[in-house]
Structure formats: structure tokens, C-alpha cells
Scaffold this motif. Sequence first.
Motif, mmCIF file in Angstrom:
data_model
loop_
_atom_site.group_PDB
_atom_site.id
_atom_site.type_symbol
_atom_site.label_atom_id
_atom_site.label_comp_id
_atom_site.label_asym_id
_atom_site.label_seq_id
_atom_site.Cartn_x
_atom_site.Cartn_y
_atom_site.Cartn_z
ATOM 1 N N CYS A 166 0.857 -1.180 0.000
ATOM 2 C CA CYS A 166 0.000 0.000 0.000
ATOM 3 C C CYS A 166 0.896 1.233 0.000
ATOM 4 N N PRO A 211 -7.426 -6.957 -5.342
ATOM 5 C CA PRO A 211 -8.290 -6.198 -4.420
ATOM 6 C C PRO A 211 -8.424 -4.740 -4.866
ATOM 7 N N ASP A 212 -9.553 -4.116 -4.526
ATOM 8 C CA ASP A 212 -9.790 -2.719 -4.905
ATOM 9 C C ASP A 212 -9.000 -1.755 -4.040
ATOM 10 N N GLY A 213 -8.671 -2.215 -2.842
ATOM 11 C CA GLY A 213 -7.980 -1.296 -1.951
ATOM 12 C C GLY A 213 -7.192 -2.031 -0.886
ATOM 13 N N CYS A 214 -6.459 -1.273 -0.122
ATOM 14 C CA CYS A 214 -5.639 -1.816 0.958
ATOM 15 C C CYS A 214 -6.536 -2.401 2.051
ATOM 16 N N PRO A 215 -6.286 -3.646 2.466
ATOM 17 C CA PRO A 215 -7.127 -4.248 3.519
ATOM 18 C C PRO A 215 -6.928 -3.568 4.874
ATOM 19 N N SER A 216 -5.850 -2.792 5.014
ATOM 20 C CA SER A 216 -5.571 -2.153 6.283
ATOM 21 C C SER A 216 -6.186 -0.752 6.376
ATOM 22 N N CYS A 217 -6.006 0.073 5.320
ATOM 23 C CA CYS A 217 -6.503 1.454 5.398
ATOM 24 C C CYS A 217 -7.512 1.806 4.307
ATOM 25 N N GLY A 218 -7.724 0.898 3.335
ATOM 26 C CA GLY A 218 -8.722 1.153 2.309
ATOM 27 C C GLY A 218 -8.228 1.976 1.127
ATOM 28 N N SER A 219 -6.964 2.390 1.153
ATOM 29 C CA SER A 219 -6.426 3.190 0.055
ATOM 30 C C SER A 219 -6.423 2.405 -1.260
ATOM 31 N N PRO A 220 -6.776 3.060 -2.369
ATOM 32 C CA PRO A 220 -6.758 2.353 -3.664
ATOM 33 C C PRO A 220 -5.363 2.353 -4.296
#
Length: 114
Positions: free
Chosen positions: A73, A87-96
Amino acid sequence: MHELGVTQGLLSLVLEEAEKIGAKRILAIDIVIGELSSYVDDSVQFYFDILSRGTIAEGARLRFHRRKGQAICLDCGFRFEVGLPLPDGCPSCGSPYLQVSGGREFYVESFEVE
Ligand SMILES: [Zn+2]
């Protein structure tokens, strides 16, 4: 369909190596395929069966080993393994904003002969 080319390459490499060591038959081939490559095991096996006819590799068992890709990420630095679909985004913070590496390999790891 692009498995045809890689399978051809794989077969000629293995035949060449087997000849060098004086093998009579090739029994099994271990192949590493990256999860992010679009190579399909069944297609590789299909082309292999056709291409290997009449060679010492005819009837060899192909063993596929899948390797995952690595993602990092760019926002929080979290690292994790990825397969398809990505994945669409980081599983930790949601950042794309993810940087993906690896997972696209295709190579012969080893093979067994008689
Ligand atoms: Zn993150």
C-alpha cells in the motif's frame, strides 16, 4: 491460447535438459505459475499432451505450483499477498493506491526422469 507458446518453450527446455543427462523418459514436471498471470493449468496440460507426443516427455505429469503476487500500500506501507481478482484497496486502510509485483512468473522448477 497464449499457453501454446509457453508450453512449447517449456517442453523444448525440458527435452534439452533431459537429453544432456541421458534420460530415457520424463515422468513429471514441476511448473511454477504466478497467480496474476493468465495462464490456465488445463490449457498448458492440453498443449503439452499434443506437443509431447512421440517425445520422451509423452505422458509426463505436470504439477502446477501457484505463486501469489505481492502488494504494498503506497499510503500506509501495508504488505500483503494478492491473487486474482486484485483487491480494490488496501485491507488495512482502504487506500486504492497499491503497487503490485511478482505473481506473473512461468517457469520449470524441476522435473523427474527415468
Ligand atoms: Zn494501506
